[in-house]
Enzyme design. Structure first.
Site, PDB file in Angstrom:
ATOM      1  N   GLU A 113      -5.963  88.167  12.764  1.00 35.35           N
ATOM      2  CA  GLU A 113      -5.930  88.901  11.394  1.00 35.35           C
ATOM      3  C   GLU A 113      -5.207  89.057  10.129  1.00 35.35           C
ATOM      4  OE1 GLU A 113      -3.952  91.100  10.496  1.00 35.35           O
ATOM      5  OE2 GLU A 113      -5.358  92.529   9.019  1.00 35.35           O
ATOM      6  N   GLU A 114      -4.264  87.900  10.486  1.00 37.38           N
ATOM      7  CA  GLU A 114      -3.537  87.641   9.670  1.00 37.38           C
ATOM      8  C   GLU A 114      -3.573  86.556   8.911  1.00 37.38           C
ATOM      9  OE1 GLU A 114      -0.163  90.917  10.198  1.00 37.38           O
ATOM     10  OE2 GLU A 114      -0.932  89.537   8.954  1.00 37.38           O
ATOM     11  N   HIS A 119       5.769  92.175   7.636  1.00 36.18           N
ATOM     12  CA  HIS A 119       5.698  90.785   7.676  1.00 36.18           C
ATOM     13  C   HIS A 119       7.120  89.714   7.584  1.00 36.18           C
ATOM     14  CE1 HIS A 119       0.576  90.146   6.343  1.00 36.18           C
ATOM     15  NE2 HIS A 119       1.126  90.918   7.852  1.00 36.18           N
TER      16      HIS A 119
HETATM   17  N1  DTR Z   1      -2.965  94.508   6.803  1.00 36.71           N
HETATM   18  C1  DTR Z   1      -2.335  94.781   7.956  1.00 36.71           C
HETATM   19  C2  DTR Z   1      -1.768  95.630   7.002  1.00 36.71           C
HETATM   20  C3  DTR Z   1      -2.525  96.444   5.606  1.00 36.71           C
HETATM   21  C4  DTR Z   1      -2.181  97.070   4.675  1.00 36.71           C
HETATM   22  N2  DTR Z   1      -2.427  97.779   3.961  1.00 36.71           N
HETATM   23  C5  DTR Z   1      -3.261  98.447   5.142  1.00 36.71           C
HETATM   24  C6  DTR Z   1      -4.601  99.470   5.520  1.00 36.71           C
HETATM   25  C7  DTR Z   1      -5.046  99.307   6.725  1.00 36.71           C
HETATM   26  C8  DTR Z   1      -4.704  98.848   8.119  1.00 36.71           C
HETATM   27  C9  DTR Z   1      -3.830  98.084   7.988  1.00 36.71           C
HETATM   28  C10 DTR Z   1      -2.903  97.408   6.430  1.00 36.71           C
HETATM   29  C11 DTR Z   1      -2.036  93.847   8.149  1.00 36.71           C
HETATM   30  O1  DTR Z   1      -1.409  93.277   7.453  1.00 36.71           O
HETATM   31  O2  DTR Z   1      -2.558  92.978   9.336  1.00 36.71           O
HETATM   32 ZN    ZN Z   2       0.229  91.901   8.691  1.00 34.06          ZN
HETATM   33 ZN    ZN Z   3      -1.538  93.739  10.872  1.00 30.27          ZN
END
Ligand code: DTR
Ligand code: ZN
Ligand code: ZN
Ligand code: CA
Length: 313
Positions: free
Chosen positions: A167-168, A283
């Site tokens: 996912e990252e 992170h």
């Molecule tokens: N993208 C996710 C963290 C994240 C940032 N904004 C949101 C909103 C809704 C869910 C997740 C997130 C990550 O860094 O895994």
């Molecule tokens: Zn993340």
């Molecule tokens: Zn996340």
């Protein structure tokens, strides 16, 4: 309740019986109560986080895509599900030159044409163990699946749980999964619930505002707790619900916040510290088991189970 009426009945007695039968018939027609979701023990969720922390520590300090800590995390989750009676499938893909893995767990039973899915990404960034991001979501989804098994829950709809890889790197695993669903199989998914960061140390209580029915389910749960919620506005497209939404599948989810700052108004209703990030270790290497708010993790785990029970019957 069925009434057995011996032989022929006449006169006033017949009217009484008829009334009872009518009542009985009406009572039979009453909507069946949805089975109540169990409480998810936060100690059990935290025990999974402890295991994920140990895995990261034993594998170079992270659980990132392409690293040994990710596959070890997947094997841990799979082992629990296999022992609990789930049908598990590992879906492989390649990203950035490394093999990635999604884990899909189907609970036998239910209408295969109406699938309720709950998922979370299992990978961390390379800089740390990723306990809030996203051990929290992964552990809560796992413990809810195990609660389904403990209850031997048999809902009308089919239950499917998922742990996504990479996912990252840009929603790679979940997008690979959705892209490889036929149109017919996409249409069978009645809803996808996403849980990415649900135990932030300075938590907010955010509900995705994508599908109204799923949103209402979560908001009803928190209203029952007397906990105010806000619409999640930071994440459109930023987590694994996005590929499902792009495919026209109803989505929803929960979030406790990342690097954005909690306002004074939010601190007034939720507690915590205004002017500070919801998760100061987002992170970062400090995203360890110490980076979790137990109350937020507990409430969101219970909300997850509530929604799975409510949406699957
Ligand atoms: N993208 C996710 C963290 C994240 C940032 N904004 C949101 C909103 C809704 C869910 C997740 C997130 C990550 O860094 O895994
Ligand atoms: Zn993340
Ligand atoms: Zn996340
Ligand atoms: Ca609980």
């Amino acid at each position: 309740m069925k009434l057995s009426v011996p032989g022929r009945v006449t006169g006033a007695a017949a009217m009484v019986v008829a009334a009872l039968l009518t009542t009985s018939a009406t009572a039979d027609a009453a909507p069946a109560r949805v089975a109540a979701a169990p409480d998810i023990p936060v100690a059990a969720v935290k025990a999974h986080l402890t295991q994920l922390q140990s895995i990261a520590t034993a594998n170079g300090g992270n659980r990132a895509h392409g690293r040994t800590g990710y596959k070890a995390s997947l094997d841990y989750v799979k082992g629990k599900l296999d022992a609990a009676g789930f049908t598990t499938t590992i879906q492989q893909f390649t990203s950035s030159g490394s093999v990635g893995y999604n884990l899909i767990a189907d609970w036998p039973g239910g209408d295969a044409n109406q699938i309720v899915m709950a998922g979370s990404h299992l990978d961390s960034v390379t800089s740390g163990a990723g306990i809030n991001d996203n051990g929290s979501g992964s552990a809560a989804v796992l413990e809810t699946a195990l609660a389904v098994s403990r209850a031997q829950y048999q809902p009308a709809k089919h239950l499917r749980f998922a742990w996504w890889g990479a996912e990252e790197l840009g929603l790679v695993g979940s997008r690979y999964h959705v892209n490889n669903l036929s149109t017919a199989n996409r249409a069978k998914i009645s809803g996808y619930l996403n849980f990415d960061m649900i135990g932030s140390p300075n938590p907010g209580y955010f509900v995705y505002d994508d599908d109204p029915a799923i949103e209402k389910t979560f908001k009803d749960y928190f209203a029952g707790l007397g906990v105010a919620t806000e619409i999640e506005t930071e994440g459109d497209g930023r987590s694994d619900h996005a590929p499902f939404k792009s495919a026209g599948i109803p989505v929803g989810g929960l979030f406790t916040g990342a690097s954005s700052t909690k306002s004074a108004a939010q601190a007034a209703k939720w507690g915590g510290t205004a002017g500070q990030s919801f998760d100061r270790c987002y992170h970062s290497s400090c995203d360890t088991t110490a980076n979790i708010n137990d109350t937020a993790l507990d409430r969101n785990s219970d909300a997850l189970a509530y929604a799975v029970w409510e949406l699957s019957d």
